[in-house]
Scaffold this motif. Structure first.
Motif, PDB file in Angstrom:
ATOM      1  N   MET A   1      -5.020  79.507   6.830  1.00  0.00           N
ATOM      2  CA  MET A   1      -4.079  79.450   7.940  1.00  0.00           C
ATOM      3  C   MET A   1      -4.625  78.569   9.044  1.00  0.00           C
ATOM      4  N   ASN A   2      -3.743  78.047   9.876  1.00  0.00           N
ATOM      5  CA  ASN A   2      -4.153  77.302  11.047  1.00  0.00           C
ATOM      6  C   ASN A   2      -4.290  78.273  12.214  1.00  0.00           C
ATOM      7  N   ILE A   3      -5.476  78.316  12.807  1.00  0.00           N
ATOM      8  CA  ILE A   3      -5.763  79.244  13.893  1.00  0.00           C
ATOM      9  C   ILE A   3      -5.459  78.533  15.201  1.00  0.00           C
ATOM     10  N   LYS A   4      -4.515  79.029  15.969  1.00  0.00           N
ATOM     11  CA  LYS A   4      -4.062  78.304  17.152  1.00  0.00           C
ATOM     12  C   LYS A   4      -4.571  78.891  18.461  1.00  0.00           C
ATOM     13  N   GLU A   5      -4.876  80.189  18.487  1.00  0.00           N
ATOM     14  CA  GLU A   5      -5.158  80.805  19.776  1.00  0.00           C
ATOM     15  C   GLU A   5      -6.526  81.461  19.869  1.00  0.00           C
ATOM     16  N   ASN A   6      -6.999  82.120  18.819  1.00  0.00           N
ATOM     17  CA  ASN A   6      -8.209  82.913  18.932  1.00  0.00           C
ATOM     18  C   ASN A   6      -9.428  82.022  19.119  1.00  0.00           C
ATOM     19  N   THR A   7     -10.214  82.284  20.148  1.00  0.00           N
ATOM     20  CA  THR A   7     -11.400  81.481  20.445  1.00  0.00           C
ATOM     21  C   THR A   7     -12.675  82.118  19.913  1.00  0.00           C
ATOM     22  N   LYS A   8     -12.565  83.247  19.192  1.00  0.00           N
ATOM     23  CA  LYS A   8     -13.731  83.946  18.664  1.00  0.00           C
ATOM     24  C   LYS A   8     -13.870  83.710  17.166  1.00  0.00           C
ATOM     25  N   LEU A   9     -15.106  83.826  16.677  1.00  0.00           N
ATOM     26  CA  LEU A   9     -15.361  83.679  15.248  1.00  0.00           C
ATOM     27  C   LEU A   9     -14.992  84.947  14.488  1.00  0.00           C
ATOM     28  N   ILE A  10     -15.352  86.116  15.043  1.00  0.00           N
ATOM     29  CA  ILE A  10     -15.147  87.400  14.375  1.00  0.00           C
ATOM     30  C   ILE A  10     -13.888  88.061  14.920  1.00  0.00           C
ATOM     31  N   GLY A  11     -13.026  88.516  14.011  1.00  0.00           N
ATOM     32  CA  GLY A  11     -11.776  89.140  14.406  1.00  0.00           C
ATOM     33  C   GLY A  11     -11.939  90.601  14.775  1.00  0.00           C
ATOM     34  N   PRO A  12     -10.857  91.260  15.205  1.00  0.00           N
ATOM     35  CA  PRO A  12     -10.930  92.651  15.669  1.00  0.00           C
ATOM     36  C   PRO A  12     -11.333  93.643  14.584  1.00  0.00           C
ATOM     37  N   GLU A  13     -11.196  93.277  13.296  1.00  0.00           N
ATOM     38  CA  GLU A  13     -11.594  94.177  12.213  1.00  0.00           C
ATOM     39  C   GLU A  13     -13.041  93.969  11.786  1.00  0.00           C
ATOM     40  N   GLY A  14     -13.762  93.100  12.491  1.00  0.00           N
ATOM     41  CA  GLY A  14     -15.180  92.918  12.216  1.00  0.00           C
ATOM     42  C   GLY A  14     -15.509  91.858  11.185  1.00  0.00           C
ATOM     43  N   ARG A  15     -14.508  91.133  10.713  1.00  0.00           N
ATOM     44  CA  ARG A  15     -14.736  90.093   9.716  1.00  0.00           C
ATOM     45  C   ARG A  15     -14.351  88.724  10.292  1.00  0.00           C
ATOM     46  N   PRO A  16     -14.927  87.636   9.746  1.00  0.00           N
ATOM     47  CA  PRO A  16     -14.601  86.306  10.267  1.00  0.00           C
ATOM     48  C   PRO A  16     -13.116  85.989  10.141  1.00  0.00           C
ATOM     49  N   ILE A  17     -12.623  85.173  11.055  1.00  0.00           N
ATOM     50  CA  ILE A  17     -11.248  84.680  10.996  1.00  0.00           C
ATOM     51  C   ILE A  17     -11.280  83.370  10.218  1.00  0.00           C
ATOM     52  N   PHE A  18     -10.816  83.410   8.968  1.00  0.00           N
ATOM     53  CA  PHE A  18     -10.898  82.245   8.092  1.00  0.00           C
ATOM     54  C   PHE A  18      -9.730  81.300   8.354  1.00  0.00           C
ATOM     55  N   GLY A  19     -10.012  80.008   8.247  1.00  0.00           N
ATOM     56  CA  GLY A  19      -8.960  79.020   8.401  1.00  0.00           C
ATOM     57  C   GLY A  19      -9.427  77.817   9.184  1.00  0.00           C
ATOM     58  N   ILE A  20      -8.480  76.939   9.466  1.00  0.00           N
ATOM     59  CA  ILE A  20      -8.737  75.727  10.236  1.00  0.00           C
ATOM     60  C   ILE A  20      -8.143  75.916  11.621  1.00  0.00           C
ATOM     61  N   ARG A  21      -8.927  75.604  12.626  1.00  0.00           N
ATOM     62  CA  ARG A  21      -8.461  75.744  14.000  1.00  0.00           C
ATOM     63  C   ARG A  21      -8.491  74.384  14.690  1.00  0.00           C
ATOM     64  N   GLY A  22      -7.701  74.240  15.729  1.00  0.00           N
ATOM     65  CA  GLY A  22      -7.577  72.960  16.407  1.00  0.00           C
ATOM     66  C   GLY A  22      -8.586  72.741  17.509  1.00  0.00           C
ATOM     67  N   PHE A  23      -9.559  73.645  17.632  1.00  0.00           N
ATOM     68  CA  PHE A  23     -10.559  73.538  18.691  1.00  0.00           C
ATOM     69  C   PHE A  23     -11.793  74.317  18.257  1.00  0.00           C
ATOM     70  N   PRO A  24     -12.954  74.026  18.828  1.00  0.00           N
ATOM     71  CA  PRO A  24     -14.169  74.745  18.440  1.00  0.00           C
ATOM     72  C   PRO A  24     -14.145  76.204  18.892  1.00  0.00           C
ATOM     73  N   VAL A  25     -14.903  77.030  18.178  1.00  0.00           N
ATOM     74  CA  VAL A  25     -15.097  78.418  18.571  1.00  0.00           C
ATOM     75  C   VAL A  25     -15.756  78.462  19.949  1.00  0.00           C
ATOM     76  N   GLU A  26     -15.266  79.342  20.800  1.00  0.00           N
ATOM     77  CA  GLU A  26     -15.870  79.541  22.120  1.00  0.00           C
ATOM     78  C   GLU A  26     -16.987  80.576  22.056  1.00  0.00           C
TER      79      GLU A  26
END
Length: 340
Positions: free
Chosen positions: A1-26
């Motif tokens: 999936m294309n990640i558009k908003e989340n600036t974190k690497l790890i999601g709320p369930e404790g696992r990485p958010i996989f996909g391509i994002r339009g900006f670097p992880v904050e």
């Protein structure tokens, strides 16, 4: 999936958010990471993983008609190292400096490639990378002979993706190539003003829970096509191929995504020409090595076999509607096997 908003690497369930994002992880927010198959975000196993199995590095490079230059800061958890080199294309000679130290105390990382820093210091060698939203400042001093102060202008369309590694691992990478750079590099009394030579910058910022044994091929570099458009490319096989890939090229800063890529080269002589082609036909390149840096380390539990030839790329890139011809793009290819 294309990640558009989340600036974190790890999601709320404790696992990485996989996909391509339009900006670097904050934020890498590894404190929220949990081991696959468990519901705990703390514990002995997690501490071992985050301390010794998470790998992190930042590499910056300059590719030009005259020189190919690179510098990296690496933290493997149980070991840190830095390297920097300058390859004089006219002379076909390389000068390199490297330091390897036990534990992770010599290399320091804060924040991310979007807003943070990386540094390494040992004896008369020091590297400092300051990552800002618009650019990266690099200050490098090695062996009392090599000095550099460079500014890399970040792309508005970077490649940032997170992929699965095996059942429980992950790899996050932020790559850019063909980006403008300015500043200077000096070595043994000779000085290069980067804005005065045709040059392209390369960035690789990676953080991952990687497989115990890992292999990849990587090709990156840039220049200008026959019509004068600024070109950059980042092509990989062996990693980041599960669900998403990091294979892209840039035309005047616009990113074009490509399919999986195949590298053909002689394992008996890596200084022979290479062929690099994408499955969708968007990338058809030939690489002609002019020299290389290499190492072969095997100390039982840890091993690294590494070849990085430097040279020129020729061939064709296309987005399906328009094509661009390369005749003398500067860059490098890589074969790397690691047991870590």
């Amino acid at each position: 999936m294309n990640i558009k908003e989340n600036t974190k690497l790890i999601g709320p369930e404790g696992r990485p958010i996989f996909g391509i994002r339009g900006f670097p992880v904050e934020s890498f927010n590894l404190s929220d990471f949990r081991i696959y198959g468990t519901d705990k975000k703390e514990g002995f196993i997690k501490n071992l993983v985050t301390r010794f199995r998470i790998k992190r590095w930042q590499y910056l490079g300059i590719c030009s008609d005259e020189i190919i230059f690179g510098a990296a800061i690496v933290n493997l958890g149980y070991m840190t190292n830095m390297f920097t080199y300058i390859f004089n294309r006219g002379e076909g000679k390389i000068k390199q400096y490297e330091a390897i130290l036990p534990s992770g105390k010599a290399a320091f990382f804060t924040g991310s490639s979007r807003n943070g820093a990386a540094s390494f210091k040992s004896g008369n060698t020091s590297l400092e990378f300051i990552n800002r939203h618009e650019n990266i400042l690099a200050k490098i001093s090695a062996g009392g002979k090599l000095q550099a102060e460079l500014i890399f202008l970040k792309s508005e369309e970077p490649l940032c993706c997170t992929t699965r590694v095996g059942l429980g691992g992950f790899n996050y990478t932020h790559k850019e190539a063909g980006i403008p750079a300015r500043g200077f590099i000096s070595h043994d009394g000779k000085r290069w003003e980067i804005s005065e030579i045709k040059s392209s910058g390369v960035l690789d910022y990676t953080l991952g829970y990687l497989a115990r044994t890992t292999f990849w091929n990587w090709a990156s570099g840039g220049g200008f096509d026959v019509s004068g458009k600024r070109i950059g490319f980042n092509l990989v096989q062996g990693v980041n191929e599960t669900g998403f890939t990091e294979n892209v090229f840039w035309i005047n800063g616009r990113m074009v995504k490509t399919d999986v890529v195949d590298f053909k080269y002689s394992d008996l002589d890596l200084l022979k020409s290479w062929e690099i082609n994408s499955n969708d036909g968007r990338v058809n390149l030939l690489f002609y090595p002019e020299g290389e840096r290499a190492s072969d380390i095997n100390i039982g539990l840890i091993a690294s076999r590494f070849h990085q030839p430097f040279g020129r790329f020729e061939g064709r890139l296309t987005d399906g509607k328009e094509s661009w011809q390369l005749k003398n793009a500067a860059g490098f290819a890589e074969e790397h096997y690691a047991k870590w």
